[in-house]
Design an enzyme around this catalytic site. Structure first.
Site, mmCIF file in Angstrom:
data_model
loop_
_atom_site.group_PDB
_atom_site.id
_atom_site.type_symbol
_atom_site.label_atom_id
_atom_site.label_comp_id
_atom_site.label_asym_id
_atom_site.label_seq_id
_atom_site.Cartn_x
_atom_site.Cartn_y
_atom_site.Cartn_z
ATOM 1 N N ASP A 130 51.077 -24.017 13.680
ATOM 2 C CA ASP A 130 50.750 -25.234 14.424
ATOM 3 C C ASP A 130 49.820 -24.879 15.578
ATOM 4 O O ASP A 130 50.181 -24.111 16.458
ATOM 5 C CB ASP A 130 52.067 -25.840 14.942
ATOM 6 C CG ASP A 130 51.863 -27.132 15.720
ATOM 7 O OD1 ASP A 130 50.744 -27.672 15.737
ATOM 8 O OD2 ASP A 130 52.857 -27.600 16.325
ATOM 9 N N MET A 160 57.146 -34.131 23.688
ATOM 10 C CA MET A 160 56.900 -33.295 24.879
ATOM 11 C C MET A 160 57.475 -33.987 26.104
ATOM 12 O O MET A 160 57.341 -35.200 26.248
ATOM 13 C CB MET A 160 55.403 -33.098 25.084
ATOM 14 C CG MET A 160 54.676 -32.506 23.890
ATOM 15 S SD MET A 160 52.969 -32.118 24.338
ATOM 16 C CE MET A 160 52.275 -31.764 22.711
ATOM 17 N N GLY A 191 46.309 -31.466 13.593
ATOM 18 C CA GLY A 191 46.128 -32.706 14.351
ATOM 19 C C GLY A 191 44.684 -33.137 14.346
ATOM 20 O O GLY A 191 44.282 -34.021 13.577
ATOM 21 N N SER A 192 43.869 -32.487 15.156
ATOM 22 C CA SER A 192 42.464 -32.907 15.266
ATOM 23 C C SER A 192 41.706 -32.733 13.957
ATOM 24 O O SER A 192 40.810 -33.516 13.650
ATOM 25 C CB SER A 192 41.771 -32.166 16.412
ATOM 26 O OG SER A 192 42.099 -30.806 16.399
ATOM 27 N N SER A 243 49.503 -33.912 12.390
ATOM 28 C CA SER A 243 50.134 -34.182 13.686
ATOM 29 C C SER A 243 49.596 -35.470 14.273
ATOM 30 O O SER A 243 48.393 -35.601 14.537
ATOM 31 C CB SER A 243 49.863 -33.033 14.654
ATOM 32 O OG SER A 243 50.220 -33.431 15.961
ATOM 33 N N MET A 274 59.178 -30.064 21.956
ATOM 34 C CA MET A 274 58.704 -29.185 23.036
ATOM 35 C C MET A 274 59.311 -29.699 24.332
ATOM 36 O O MET A 274 58.639 -30.298 25.177
ATOM 37 C CB MET A 274 57.168 -29.199 23.076
ATOM 38 C CG MET A 274 56.557 -28.350 21.972
ATOM 39 S SD MET A 274 54.834 -28.768 21.687
ATOM 40 C CE MET A 274 55.071 -30.204 20.662
ATOM 41 N N HIS A 311 53.932 -34.836 11.333
ATOM 42 C CA HIS A 311 54.385 -33.973 12.425
ATOM 43 C C HIS A 311 54.360 -34.772 13.730
ATOM 44 O O HIS A 311 53.329 -35.323 14.117
ATOM 45 C CB HIS A 311 53.453 -32.765 12.502
ATOM 46 C CG HIS A 311 53.829 -31.730 13.504
ATOM 47 N ND1 HIS A 311 54.731 -30.723 13.232
ATOM 48 C CD2 HIS A 311 53.411 -31.521 14.774
ATOM 49 C CE1 HIS A 311 54.836 -29.928 14.293
ATOM 50 N NE2 HIS A 311 54.051 -30.393 15.251
ATOM 51 N N HIS A 354 58.823 -31.904 16.182
ATOM 52 C CA HIS A 354 58.632 -30.646 16.908
ATOM 53 C C HIS A 354 58.980 -30.919 18.372
ATOM 54 O O HIS A 354 58.219 -31.583 19.077
ATOM 55 C CB HIS A 354 57.165 -30.211 16.742
ATOM 56 C CG HIS A 354 56.791 -28.994 17.509
ATOM 57 N ND1 HIS A 354 55.476 -28.632 17.712
ATOM 58 C CD2 HIS A 354 57.549 -28.036 18.104
ATOM 59 C CE1 HIS A 354 55.430 -27.502 18.413
ATOM 60 N NE2 HIS A 354 56.675 -27.126 18.672
ATOM 61 N N ASP A 379 55.061 -34.618 17.739
ATOM 62 C CA ASP A 379 55.219 -33.707 18.877
ATOM 63 C C ASP A 379 55.898 -34.420 20.036
ATOM 64 O O ASP A 379 55.315 -35.297 20.672
ATOM 65 C CB ASP A 379 53.835 -33.209 19.327
ATOM 66 C CG ASP A 379 53.217 -32.274 18.299
ATOM 67 O OD1 ASP A 379 53.845 -31.233 18.017
ATOM 68 O OD2 ASP A 379 52.132 -32.595 17.777
ATOM 69 N N GLY A 415 45.304 -25.468 16.211
ATOM 70 C CA GLY A 415 43.984 -24.972 15.811
ATOM 71 C C GLY A 415 43.844 -24.721 14.322
ATOM 72 O O GLY A 415 42.945 -24.006 13.898
ATOM 73 N N MET A 425 53.729 -20.857 16.642
ATOM 74 C CA MET A 425 52.656 -21.561 17.355
ATOM 75 C C MET A 425 51.399 -20.700 17.354
ATOM 76 O O MET A 425 51.439 -19.519 17.725
ATOM 77 C CB MET A 425 53.068 -21.851 18.803
ATOM 78 C CG MET A 425 54.170 -22.887 18.981
ATOM 79 S SD MET A 425 53.805 -24.506 18.289
ATOM 80 C CE MET A 425 52.292 -24.958 19.157
HETATM 81 C C1 DX5 Z 1 50.454 -28.679 20.259
HETATM 82 C C2 DX5 Z 1 51.161 -29.401 19.161
HETATM 83 C C3 DX5 Z 1 50.407 -29.536 17.905
HETATM 84 C C4 DX5 Z 1 49.079 -30.262 18.027
HETATM 85 C C5 DX5 Z 1 48.122 -29.500 17.172
HETATM 86 O O1 DX5 Z 1 51.335 -28.231 21.208
HETATM 87 O O2 DX5 Z 1 52.395 -28.763 18.852
HETATM 88 O O3 DX5 Z 1 51.185 -30.103 16.876
HETATM 89 O O4 DX5 Z 1 49.096 -31.600 17.603
HETATM 90 O O5 DX5 Z 1 46.858 -30.028 17.340
HETATM 91 P P1 DX5 Z 1 45.569 -29.348 16.711
HETATM 92 O O6 DX5 Z 1 45.779 -29.307 15.243
HETATM 93 O O7 DX5 Z 1 44.470 -30.280 17.127
HETATM 94 O O8 DX5 Z 1 45.444 -27.998 17.324
HETATM 95 ZN ZN ZN Z 2 53.463 -29.474 17.050
#
Ligand code: DX5
Ligand code: ZN
Length: 223
Positions: free
Chosen positions: A171, A33, A193-194, A6, A64, A29, A62, A31, A173, A133
């Site tokens: 998606d 938003m 992501g992280s 992500s 949101m 990925h 994705h 995001d 954590g 999620m």
């Molecule tokens: C959160 C996003 C994720 C986010 C995940 O709402 O949809 O895609 O980047 O980040 P990590 O992997 O750090 O939880």
């Molecule tokens: Zn996402």
């Protein structure tokens, strides 16, 4: 087993380089938003279009956002390989999923942690990927919610019974200490992501996550 880093955790001023840092990723990925569906604002179609020109890795959008029925088709039209809309936001999901497919993208359908999968069983034929999620959507770097694991198992059962080829994406954590539990429950596409962009070597982090997912026991117990 597919890994979808992500870019929410990447450096937004260097997106092309950040995409190039994970050539071993199956997807990127993205995001989107809107500060309404979730309490955060990221990026939209112009940046997705720029990214599509800057990388050959398929883009996994994705959304949101509120009113995805109105906005989702444009992402498919732009060339995203996959476009995911949220069950909680879509008012005409069947129409929207069909439009996404007819524009050549894979149709994704996302459920927040507290949204059950059972009411959507009849929609499985319209869906290429179910996104479950594993955090409340809106931010990267949150803690994985174990409470979603039984739903991943139920979703895998439904998909098996349905007989189609529906991918199950998780998606939120997803990292070295949680990915095996997700794989064992039945997920096969992993957003991180992280765990990828927070690592010293993002490419090695993708390889490591894939290795862990592939090494995990399969749903039902068989390896
Ligand atoms: C959160 C996003 C994720 C986010 C995940 O709402 O949809 O895609 O980047 O980040 P990590 O992997 O750090 O939880
Ligand atoms: Zn996402």
């Amino acid at each position: 087993m597919q890994i979808s880093p992500s870019i929410l955790s990447a450096d937004f001023a260097r997106l092309a380089e950040e995409a190039a840092a994970v050539p071993n990723a199956d997807w990127l990925h993205v995001d989107v938003m809107d500060n309404h569906f979730v309490p955060n604002l990221t990026l939209g179609l112009p940046i997705v279009e720029a990214l599509l020109k800057a990388t050959s890795t398929p883009i996994d959008c994705h959304l949101m956002i509120e009113d995805p029925d109105r906005w989702a088709p444009a992402y498919a039209e732009a060339g995203a390989g996959s476009v995911t809309v949220h069950a909680e936001a879509a008012k005409a999901p069947v129409r929207t999923l069909r439009q996404i497919r007819s524009l050549g993208a894979r149709a994704g359908f996302a459920l927040n942690p507290a949204t059950d999968v059972a009411p959507y069983e009849d929609l499985l034929g319209e869906i290429d990927m179910l996104l479950l999620m594993t955090v409340e959507p809106g931010f990267g770097g949150q803690r994985f919610l174990d409470v979603v694991l039984p739903k991943i198992r139920r979703a895998r059962e439904l998909v098996k019974r349905h007989g189609g080829e529906v991918w199950i994406q998780v998606d939120g954590g997803v990292a070295a200490d949680t990915i095996e539990r997700c794989a064992e429950a039945g997920a096969d596409v992993f957003v991180a992501g992280s765990a990828v962009y927070g690592a010293a070597d993002p490419r090695a982090a993708v390889d490591r996550l894939r290795e862990l997912a592939e090494g995990a026991p399969r749903p039902g117990g068989a390896i």
